[in-house]
Motif scaffolding. Structure first.
Motif, PDB file in Angstrom:
ATOM      1  N   TRP A 274      38.557  64.343 178.380  1.00 15.04           N
ATOM      2  CA  TRP A 274      37.959  65.643 178.703  1.00 15.04           C
ATOM      3  C   TRP A 274      39.007  66.740 178.827  1.00 15.04           C
ATOM      4  O   TRP A 274      38.744  67.899 178.505  1.00 15.04           O
ATOM      5  CB  TRP A 274      37.108  65.533 179.965  1.00 15.04           C
ATOM      6  N   ILE A 275      40.207  66.380 179.260  1.00 14.84           N
ATOM      7  CA  ILE A 275      41.294  67.361 179.305  1.00 14.84           C
ATOM      8  C   ILE A 275      41.618  67.820 177.891  1.00 14.84           C
ATOM      9  O   ILE A 275      41.823  69.016 177.646  1.00 14.84           O
ATOM     10  CB  ILE A 275      42.532  66.764 180.010  1.00 14.84           C
ATOM     11  N   SER A 276      41.644  66.897 176.950  1.00 18.68           N
ATOM     12  CA  SER A 276      41.900  67.261 175.546  1.00 18.68           C
ATOM     13  C   SER A 276      40.797  68.166 175.012  1.00 18.68           C
ATOM     14  O   SER A 276      41.069  69.150 174.301  1.00 18.68           O
ATOM     15  CB  SER A 276      42.021  66.008 174.681  1.00 18.68           C
ATOM     16  N   TYR A 277      39.537  67.860 175.358  1.00 15.68           N
ATOM     17  CA  TYR A 277      38.436  68.742 174.968  1.00 15.68           C
ATOM     18  C   TYR A 277      38.627  70.138 175.546  1.00 15.68           C
ATOM     19  O   TYR A 277      38.427  71.143 174.856  1.00 15.68           O
ATOM     20  CB  TYR A 277      37.088  68.186 175.453  1.00 15.68           C
ATOM     21  N   ALA A 278      38.979  70.219 176.814  1.00 16.49           N
ATOM     22  CA  ALA A 278      39.159  71.516 177.469  1.00 16.49           C
ATOM     23  C   ALA A 278      40.222  72.337 176.752  1.00 16.49           C
ATOM     24  O   ALA A 278      40.059  73.538 176.541  1.00 16.49           O
ATOM     25  CB  ALA A 278      39.521  71.325 178.931  1.00 16.49           C
ATOM     26  N   PHE A 279      41.292  71.689 176.339  1.00 16.71           N
ATOM     27  CA  PHE A 279      42.344  72.393 175.614  1.00 16.71           C
ATOM     28  C   PHE A 279      41.849  72.828 174.236  1.00 16.71           C
ATOM     29  O   PHE A 279      42.027  73.981 173.837  1.00 16.71           O
ATOM     30  CB  PHE A 279      43.587  71.506 175.469  1.00 16.71           C
ATOM     31  N   ASP A 280      41.226  71.899 173.504  1.00 16.82           N
ATOM     32  CA  ASP A 280      40.760  72.217 172.157  1.00 16.82           C
ATOM     33  C   ASP A 280      39.707  73.327 172.149  1.00 16.82           C
ATOM     34  O   ASP A 280      39.596  74.073 171.172  1.00 16.82           O
ATOM     35  CB  ASP A 280      40.201  70.964 171.479  1.00 16.82           C
ATOM     36  N   LEU A 281      38.955  73.451 173.230  1.00 12.83           N
ATOM     37  CA  LEU A 281      37.948  74.513 173.329  1.00 12.83           C
ATOM     38  C   LEU A 281      38.527  75.809 173.887  1.00 12.83           C
ATOM     39  O   LEU A 281      37.815  76.810 174.009  1.00 12.83           O
ATOM     40  CB  LEU A 281      36.775  74.051 174.202  1.00 12.83           C
ATOM     41  N   GLY A 282      39.813  75.810 174.201  1.00 11.42           N
ATOM     42  CA  GLY A 282      40.477  77.014 174.675  1.00 11.42           C
ATOM     43  C   GLY A 282      40.270  77.324 176.151  1.00 11.42           C
ATOM     44  O   GLY A 282      40.510  78.441 176.588  1.00 11.42           O
ATOM     45  N   TYR A 283      39.847  76.326 176.935  1.00 13.08           N
ATOM     46  CA  TYR A 283      39.578  76.555 178.356  1.00 13.08           C
ATOM     47  C   TYR A 283      40.824  76.436 179.219  1.00 13.08           C
ATOM     48  O   TYR A 283      40.860  76.947 180.331  1.00 13.08           O
ATOM     49  CB  TYR A 283      38.524  75.574 178.869  1.00 13.08           C
ATOM     50  N   ILE A 284      41.832  75.691 178.739  1.00 13.72           N
ATOM     51  CA  ILE A 284      43.079  75.539 179.486  1.00 13.72           C
ATOM     52  C   ILE A 284      44.253  75.760 178.539  1.00 13.72           C
ATOM     53  O   ILE A 284      44.115  75.650 177.330  1.00 13.72           O
ATOM     54  CB  ILE A 284      43.192  74.147 180.164  1.00 13.72           C
ATOM     55  N   THR A 285      45.395  76.049 179.122  1.00 12.20           N
ATOM     56  CA  THR A 285      46.599  76.307 178.321  1.00 12.20           C
ATOM     57  C   THR A 285      47.252  74.988 177.899  1.00 12.20           C
ATOM     58  O   THR A 285      46.963  73.920 178.447  1.00 12.20           O
ATOM     59  CB  THR A 285      47.621  77.117 179.138  1.00 12.20           C
ATOM     60  N   HIS A 286      48.152  75.120 176.949  1.00 12.20           N
ATOM     61  CA  HIS A 286      48.929  73.972 176.481  1.00 12.20           C
ATOM     62  C   HIS A 286      49.709  73.369 177.649  1.00 12.20           C
ATOM     63  O   HIS A 286      49.745  72.139 177.819  1.00 12.20           O
ATOM     64  CB  HIS A 286      49.874  74.428 175.365  1.00 12.20           C
ATOM     65  N   ALA A 287      50.322  74.223 178.454  1.00 13.03           N
ATOM     66  CA  ALA A 287      51.103  73.746 179.602  1.00 13.03           C
ATOM     67  C   ALA A 287      50.221  73.005 180.604  1.00 13.03           C
ATOM     68  O   ALA A 287      50.619  71.960 181.133  1.00 13.03           O
ATOM     69  CB  ALA A 287      51.810  74.915 180.281  1.00 13.03           C
ATOM     70  N   GLN A 288      49.022  73.534 180.847  1.00 15.61           N
ATOM     71  CA  GLN A 288      48.110  72.882 181.786  1.00 15.61           C
ATOM     72  C   GLN A 288      47.664  71.528 181.260  1.00 15.61           C
ATOM     73  O   GLN A 288      47.617  70.550 181.995  1.00 15.61           O
ATOM     74  CB  GLN A 288      46.885  73.761 182.046  1.00 15.61           C
ATOM     75  N   ARG A 289      47.355  71.485 179.961  1.00 16.04           N
ATOM     76  CA  ARG A 289      46.966  70.207 179.350  1.00 16.04           C
ATOM     77  C   ARG A 289      48.066  69.169 179.520  1.00 16.04           C
ATOM     78  O   ARG A 289      47.823  68.049 179.958  1.00 16.04           O
ATOM     79  CB  ARG A 289      46.656  70.390 177.870  1.00 16.04           C
ATOM     80  N   ASP A 290      49.296  69.565 179.177  1.00 17.27           N
ATOM     81  CA  ASP A 290      50.412  68.626 179.264  1.00 17.27           C
ATOM     82  C   ASP A 290      50.647  68.156 180.698  1.00 17.27           C
ATOM     83  O   ASP A 290      50.882  66.974 180.944  1.00 17.27           O
ATOM     84  CB  ASP A 290      51.682  69.251 178.696  1.00 17.27           C
ATOM     85  N   GLU A 291      50.558  69.071 181.650  1.00 17.74           N
ATOM     86  CA  GLU A 291      50.766  68.719 183.062  1.00 17.74           C
ATOM     87  C   GLU A 291      49.697  67.730 183.536  1.00 17.74           C
ATOM     88  O   GLU A 291      50.015  66.721 184.174  1.00 17.74           O
ATOM     89  CB  GLU A 291      50.727  69.978 183.923  1.00 17.74           C
TER      90      GLU A 291
END
Length: 123
Positions: free
Chosen positions: A86-103
């Motif tokens: 779901w974190i990957s989905y959130a990133f791919d949909l533009g809801y979170i930043t690259h840095a947030q996804r990685d963290e």
């Protein structure tokens, strides 16, 4: 970790619980500002991400060691994997930043490892 007669007394005393609680709280706060018009996202991602690992770990007290407790740890491990998706989905949909996804992904990989080690210790 407090144990009494083969039981874990307080799940919140476990390092993995404290770490998972903190990360899941961050994820929960972030999902509160996701677009309201995307109800499928809120149902499919927001809810599992909000209730992830600490929900399973809160049920550890009063569970015999190692028996049923290892099942709860396995469920928490499954929740980690689900939240990573779901974190990957959130990133791919533009809801979170690259840095947030990685963290967050790094945090959930660490939590997963902590759960694996805890399960090994209790077997």
């Amino acid at each position: 970790m407090e144990r009494e007669a083969g039981y874990i007394k307080r799940a919140k005393d476990l390092d993995v619980y404290r770490h998972a609680y903190g990360v899941s709280l961050d994820v929960h706060k972030a999902t509160l500002v996701f677009p309201k018009n995307n109800t499928r996202w809120l149902t499919k991602c927001g809810d599992p991400a909000r209730r992830s690992v600490p929900i399973w770990l809160k049920d550890l007290p009063n569970r015999p060691i190692p028996g049923p407790i290892c099942a709860f740890i396995s469920m928490a491990m499954g929740s980690c994997s689900e939240v990573e998706t779901w974190i990957s989905y959130a990133f791919d949909l533009g809801y979170i930043t690259h840095a947030q996804r990685d963290e967050w992904l790094q945090s959930y990989v660490h939590i997963y490892g902590m759960l694996v080690n805890l399960r090994k210790k209790l077997k």
